[in-house]
Enzyme design. Sequence first.
Site, PDB file in Angstrom:
ATOM      1  N   ASP A  46       0.839  -1.203   0.000  1.00  7.44           N
ATOM      2  CA  ASP A  46       0.000   0.000   0.000  1.00  7.44           C
ATOM      3  C   ASP A  46       0.866   1.240   0.000  1.00  7.44           C
ATOM      4  O   ASP A  46       1.853   1.336   0.743  1.00  7.44           O
ATOM      5  CB  ASP A  46      -0.901   0.018   1.236  1.00  7.44           C
ATOM      6  CG  ASP A  46      -1.682   1.310   1.327  1.00  7.44           C
ATOM      7  OD1 ASP A  46      -2.621   1.489   0.513  1.00  7.44           O
ATOM      8  OD2 ASP A  46      -1.347   2.152   2.180  1.00  7.44           O
ATOM      9  N   TYR A  51       2.683  10.246   0.506  1.00 10.65           N
ATOM     10  CA  TYR A  51       3.855   9.764   1.224  1.00 10.65           C
ATOM     11  C   TYR A  51       5.128  10.238   0.518  1.00 10.65           C
ATOM     12  O   TYR A  51       5.616   9.619  -0.412  1.00 10.65           O
ATOM     13  CB  TYR A  51       3.842   8.239   1.312  1.00 10.65           C
ATOM     14  CG  TYR A  51       2.618   7.643   1.954  1.00 10.65           C
ATOM     15  CD1 TYR A  51       1.780   8.385   2.780  1.00 10.65           C
ATOM     16  CD2 TYR A  51       2.280   6.308   1.727  1.00 10.65           C
ATOM     17  CE1 TYR A  51       0.650   7.824   3.359  1.00 10.65           C
ATOM     18  CE2 TYR A  51       1.157   5.734   2.310  1.00 10.65           C
ATOM     19  CZ  TYR A  51       0.337   6.502   3.115  1.00 10.65           C
ATOM     20  OH  TYR A  51      -0.783   5.935   3.680  1.00 10.65           O
ATOM     21  N   LYS A  77      -3.756   5.852  -3.448  1.00 14.14           N
ATOM     22  CA  LYS A  77      -4.818   6.720  -2.947  1.00 14.14           C
ATOM     23  C   LYS A  77      -5.016   7.944  -3.839  1.00 14.14           C
ATOM     24  O   LYS A  77      -4.121   8.317  -4.601  1.00 14.14           O
ATOM     25  CB  LYS A  77      -4.488   7.144  -1.516  1.00 14.14           C
ATOM     26  CG  LYS A  77      -4.278   5.935  -0.605  1.00 14.14           C
ATOM     27  CD  LYS A  77      -3.942   6.312   0.802  1.00 14.14           C
ATOM     28  CE  LYS A  77      -3.709   5.067   1.648  1.00 14.14           C
ATOM     29  NZ  LYS A  77      -2.427   4.411   1.325  1.00 14.14           N
ATOM     30  N   PHE A 229      -0.201  -0.800  15.367  1.00  9.59           N
ATOM     31  CA  PHE A 229       0.540  -0.463  16.584  1.00  9.59           C
ATOM     32  C   PHE A 229       0.197   0.937  17.086  1.00  9.59           C
ATOM     33  O   PHE A 229       0.846   1.434  18.005  1.00  9.59           O
ATOM     34  CB  PHE A 229       2.050  -0.534  16.333  1.00  9.59           C
ATOM     35  CG  PHE A 229       2.545  -1.887  15.894  1.00  9.59           C
ATOM     36  CD1 PHE A 229       2.183  -3.038  16.561  1.00  9.59           C
ATOM     37  CD2 PHE A 229       3.384  -2.004  14.795  1.00  9.59           C
ATOM     38  CE1 PHE A 229       2.643  -4.288  16.155  1.00  9.59           C
ATOM     39  CE2 PHE A 229       3.847  -3.239  14.378  1.00  9.59           C
ATOM     40  CZ  PHE A 229       3.477  -4.391  15.057  1.00  9.59           C
ATOM     41  N   LEU A 234       1.991   0.588  20.540  1.00 10.08           N
ATOM     42  CA  LEU A 234       1.905  -0.781  21.046  1.00 10.08           C
ATOM     43  C   LEU A 234       3.183  -1.578  20.829  1.00 10.08           C
ATOM     44  O   LEU A 234       3.322  -2.696  21.331  1.00 10.08           O
ATOM     45  CB  LEU A 234       0.721  -1.503  20.400  1.00 10.08           C
ATOM     46  CG  LEU A 234      -0.656  -1.088  20.933  1.00 10.08           C
ATOM     47  CD1 LEU A 234      -1.763  -1.595  20.032  1.00 10.08           C
ATOM     48  CD2 LEU A 234      -0.851  -1.583  22.360  1.00 10.08           C
ATOM     49  N   ALA A 235       4.110  -0.989  20.075  1.00 11.05           N
ATOM     50  CA  ALA A 235       5.422  -1.619  19.892  1.00 11.05           C
ATOM     51  C   ALA A 235       6.464  -0.971  20.797  1.00 11.05           C
ATOM     52  O   ALA A 235       7.659  -1.225  20.642  1.00 11.05           O
ATOM     53  CB  ALA A 235       5.856  -1.524  18.433  1.00 11.05           C
TER      54      ALA A 235
END
Length: 332
Positions: A46, A51, A77, A229, A234-235
């Site tokens: 993706d 980006y 996108k 994450f 969460l990492a």
Amino acid sequence: MNQRYRPITRLGLGGTGLGDMYHATSDEAANATVDAAWEAGIRYFDTAPHYGTGLSELRFGHALRRRNRAEYTLSTKVGRVLVPDVAGDIQAPFVSSLPFRRVIDYTADGARRAVEDSLQRLAIGSIDIVYVHDLSPDFFGNEFDHYFRIAAGPGGAFEGLVKLREEGIIKGWGLGVNTVEPCLRALQQSDPDIFLLAGRYTLMETTPLEALFPLCAERGANVVIGGPFNSGFLAGGNNYDYGPAKPEHHQHRDRLRQVAARYNVDLPAAALQFGLAHPVVVATIPGASSPEHLRRNAALMNVEIPEAFWQDLLAEGLLPREAPVPPRRAQP
């Protein structure tokens, strides 16, 4: 609704890292990251014009040129058209820019131009999935309704993407957003195939369970989980949804860590595997900007997690009772 795009591997590679989000990476490292993803069995990639103002797409196009186009699924996108600008357009959290600037455009003509430009940067002839990017209250604030009406109305991006799908230039479309509301409205007003929803269905938050996931199941739409994450939180990181984590975020993570320690579970592994237990979810796509990062994500997908760990999360209210949990090891 029949699935119109080719199958997606359960673990994908998100392209923010290849667009120099948070820190710069080299073209060589980008190539090596995609190669490592391929070796790990990943066949879903993706990206987006946003980006690095085309940098991520350019790098994916170069790295995937050696691969058989029929063997992988690629999404990008629309919603921003890139126009030449020698000065570039560096926007946080990206630290680099090609010589272009972003112009917001949610019209059908803008969507077509964005797709055609992406095809050239990627050096391919068709795109599997196109997401309408950042059409969300968290991005536009009070102007969200204005931009949504443009995208959903006559001559808007939704209409344009349906036409591109009919022409075979794309195989499927949906929204790529960080909030639930636009996805619900899109399902109610048009015919999307799939959503890329970042940060909303994780061990920290399960908002889509209430209305979005049931409506997706009813309509035959799928979901890809982005940001599993929560921006690395969460990492072990300190950011949550692209900004500094709040005290309540830290408190919730501390409780998750306590349960994980009880069963000697790697919390990032649980974070990566959790979303895939829901039947409407077809993939999860953490970002990676190096081969080492990619290989770690792939390894986390195969970590054995005791069923008792998930049951304790449910029993202690860290997950809602209606949340499906993984019954077995996830596969790539």
